[in-house]
Motif scaffolding. Sequence first.
Motif, PDB file in Angstrom:
ATOM      1  N   UNK A 139       0.831  -1.194   0.000  1.00 44.16           N
ATOM      2  CA  UNK A 139       0.000   0.000   0.000  1.00 44.16           C
ATOM      3  C   UNK A 139       0.869   1.248   0.000  1.00 44.16           C
ATOM      4  N   UNK A 140       0.492   2.249  -0.792  1.00 49.61           N
ATOM      5  CA  UNK A 140       1.241   3.504  -0.853  1.00 49.61           C
ATOM      6  C   UNK A 140       1.134   4.243   0.472  1.00 49.61           C
ATOM      7  N   UNK A 141       2.258   4.823   0.895  1.00 44.34           N
ATOM      8  CA  UNK A 141       2.320   5.598   2.125  1.00 44.34           C
ATOM      9  C   UNK A 141       2.565   7.054   1.739  1.00 44.34           C
ATOM     10  N   UNK A 142       1.973   8.007   2.443  1.00 43.33           N
ATOM     11  CA  UNK A 142       2.139   9.420   2.044  1.00 43.33           C
ATOM     12  C   UNK A 142       3.598   9.863   2.078  1.00 43.33           C
ATOM     13  N   UNK A 143       3.926  10.780   1.182  1.00 45.16           N
ATOM     14  CA  UNK A 143       5.287  11.290   1.061  1.00 45.16           C
ATOM     15  C   UNK A 143       5.277  12.815   1.102  1.00 45.16           C
ATOM     16  N   UNK A 144       6.376  13.392   1.583  1.00 39.48           N
ATOM     17  CA  UNK A 144       6.535  14.834   1.539  1.00 39.48           C
ATOM     18  C   UNK A 144       6.879  15.270   0.120  1.00 39.48           C
ATOM     19  N   UNK A 145       6.316  16.376  -0.299  1.00 42.80           N
ATOM     20  CA  UNK A 145       6.662  16.958  -1.582  1.00 42.80           C
ATOM     21  C   UNK A 145       7.969  17.744  -1.447  1.00 42.80           C
ATOM     22  N   UNK A 146       8.602  17.996  -2.578  1.00 41.46           N
ATOM     23  CA  UNK A 146       9.809  18.815  -2.568  1.00 41.46           C
ATOM     24  C   UNK A 146      11.059  18.017  -2.877  1.00 41.46           C
ATOM     25  N   UNK A 147      12.095  18.740  -3.248  1.00 41.82           N
ATOM     26  CA  UNK A 147      13.375  18.125  -3.578  1.00 41.82           C
ATOM     27  C   UNK A 147      14.069  17.615  -2.317  1.00 41.82           C
ATOM     28  N   UNK A 148      14.949  16.597  -2.465  1.00 43.24           N
ATOM     29  CA  UNK A 148      15.724  16.137  -1.306  1.00 43.24           C
ATOM     30  C   UNK A 148      16.583  17.263  -0.736  1.00 43.24           C
ATOM     31  N   UNK A 149      16.875  17.169   0.535  1.00 43.88           N
ATOM     32  CA  UNK A 149      17.720  18.156   1.204  1.00 43.88           C
ATOM     33  C   UNK A 149      19.170  17.716   1.110  1.00 43.88           C
ATOM     34  N   UNK A 150      20.053  18.659   0.841  1.00 41.44           N
ATOM     35  CA  UNK A 150      21.485  18.367   0.778  1.00 41.44           C
ATOM     36  C   UNK A 150      22.104  18.680   2.140  1.00 41.44           C
ATOM     37  N   UNK A 151      22.593  17.640   2.817  1.00 42.27           N
ATOM     38  CA  UNK A 151      23.172  17.786   4.150  1.00 42.27           C
ATOM     39  C   UNK A 151      24.540  17.122   4.165  1.00 42.27           C
ATOM     40  N   UNK A 152      25.597  17.912   4.329  1.00 41.86           N
ATOM     41  CA  UNK A 152      26.976  17.405   4.400  1.00 41.86           C
ATOM     42  C   UNK A 152      27.322  16.524   3.205  1.00 41.86           C
TER      43      UNK A 152
ATOM     44  N   UNK B 156      25.257  14.803   1.315  1.00 46.01           N
ATOM     45  CA  UNK B 156      24.329  13.702   1.066  1.00 46.01           C
ATOM     46  C   UNK B 156      22.939  14.255   0.779  1.00 46.01           C
ATOM     47  N   UNK B 157      22.249  13.649  -0.167  1.00 39.04           N
ATOM     48  CA  UNK B 157      20.868  14.023  -0.472  1.00 39.04           C
ATOM     49  C   UNK B 157      19.928  13.145   0.355  1.00 39.04           C
ATOM     50  N   UNK B 158      19.127  13.787   1.192  1.00 34.34           N
ATOM     51  CA  UNK B 158      18.243  13.057   2.096  1.00 34.34           C
ATOM     52  C   UNK B 158      16.811  13.468   1.824  1.00 34.34           C
ATOM     53  N   UNK B 159      15.983  12.481   1.549  1.00 30.49           N
ATOM     54  CA  UNK B 159      14.561  12.760   1.343  1.00 30.49           C
ATOM     55  C   UNK B 159      13.964  13.371   2.612  1.00 30.49           C
ATOM     56  N   UNK B 160      12.992  14.244   2.419  1.00 26.63           N
ATOM     57  CA  UNK B 160      12.404  14.934   3.570  1.00 26.63           C
ATOM     58  C   UNK B 160      11.778  13.956   4.557  1.00 26.63           C
ATOM     59  N   UNK B 161      11.147  12.923   4.038  1.00 27.41           N
ATOM     60  CA  UNK B 161      10.546  11.945   4.930  1.00 27.41           C
ATOM     61  C   UNK B 161      11.558  11.149   5.721  1.00 27.41           C
ATOM     62  N   UNK B 162      12.769  10.984   5.162  1.00 23.58           N
ATOM     63  CA  UNK B 162      13.800  10.207   5.840  1.00 23.58           C
ATOM     64  C   UNK B 162      14.352  10.930   7.055  1.00 23.58           C
ATOM     65  N   UNK B 163      14.190  12.252   7.103  1.00 28.06           N
ATOM     66  CA  UNK B 163      14.659  12.999   8.272  1.00 28.06           C
ATOM     67  C   UNK B 163      13.884  12.600   9.523  1.00 28.06           C
ATOM     68  N   UNK B 164      12.651  12.112   9.327  1.00 34.67           N
ATOM     69  CA  UNK B 164      11.826  11.759  10.491  1.00 34.67           C
ATOM     70  C   UNK B 164      12.532  10.758  11.390  1.00 34.67           C
ATOM     71  N   UNK B 165      13.029   9.664  10.795  1.00 31.62           N
ATOM     72  CA  UNK B 165      13.626   8.615  11.623  1.00 31.62           C
ATOM     73  C   UNK B 165      14.963   9.064  12.210  1.00 31.62           C
ATOM     74  N   UNK B 166      15.692   9.938  11.494  1.00 39.77           N
ATOM     75  CA  UNK B 166      16.955  10.443  12.036  1.00 39.77           C
ATOM     76  C   UNK B 166      16.728  11.343  13.250  1.00 39.77           C
ATOM     77  N   UNK B 167      15.602  12.016  13.289  1.00 35.79           N
ATOM     78  CA  UNK B 167      15.269  12.864  14.435  1.00 35.79           C
ATOM     79  C   UNK B 167      14.618  12.034  15.541  1.00 35.79           C
TER      80      UNK B 167
END
Length: 309
Positions: free
Chosen positions: A127-140, A142-153
């Motif tokens: 089943x599809x899970x909702x995703x954040x819109x927008x380009x990945x964030x460049x951090x140090x 590395x390109x990190x999807x906005x949704x992936x920041x959730x688990x890092x925080x």
Amino acid sequence: MNELPQQLANGLILGAMYGLIAIGYTMVYGIVQLINFAHGEIFMIGGFGALTVYLVLPDGFSLAAAIPLMIIGGMICSVAVGTAAERFAYRPLRGAPRLAPLITAIGLSIFLQQAVWKWYPDAKKDRSFPQFDGEPLSILGANIQRGSLFVLIAAPLCMLALGLFVNKTRSGRGMQATAQDPDTAKLMGVNTDRIIVMAFAIGAAFAAIAAVGYGLHNGQVGFKMGFILGLKAFTAAVLGGIGNIYGAMLGGLVLGVAESLATGYIGDIPGMELFGGGAWKDVWAFTLLILVLLLRPQGLLGERVADRA
């Protein structure tokens, strides 16, 4: 080497998910010496619970505002299943030989997986899970999807909250006492049944948070996702030191980073071309576990937190 920041970021995201799930394994084992192999399915149910909450929200509801509600919904589902499993599947077998609860856990894992497959709408496919819109964030680098920041925080915040709970609260000290000597703890007035239920509930809640992070990172949830993730999380718990809550998170991070680096670089080594890529990532994860246990059988951090508190 230009890909190293990206590989490390991928590994940290993966490892944070492993660590959050592994805490459930290690807390339950540290207190009742039970390997809850159904914990991967509790993680999976948390993902479907979070998805259900999102689906019933009005159209146009902001994903950022929905995430707290999704976490609560996922936690409710995971904690309900986890505590019910403790009460009706594991508690009657608490004094039985260890093989009986182990087989029960495996059977419960299969039952929960098939129950979701049978009764959740359209669960026969991912089943599809909702995703954040927008380009990945460049951090140090590395390109990190906005949704992936959730688990890092979420992972360090959950780890900090759990550490404070275990070391600073009456229930946390009761949890340590029960892990160290349940019979003596009961004589000292600790309600060990309540402590055990609390361990299952906390582990299930963390698994639900990991499931939300998994859905945001991968864009989908499926009834099979708990099996492999559960095995990896159990591997992380053993790697860090089974029964040690900090070791579970450390083991998850080490496993995630090692898996990512092996996937990205093993195939570049002369003579190892056949062993690179994502198809071999599970092999390298368990190879790492074997090597660590050969050199340090008690895991990276060794003894239980209760023994050090």
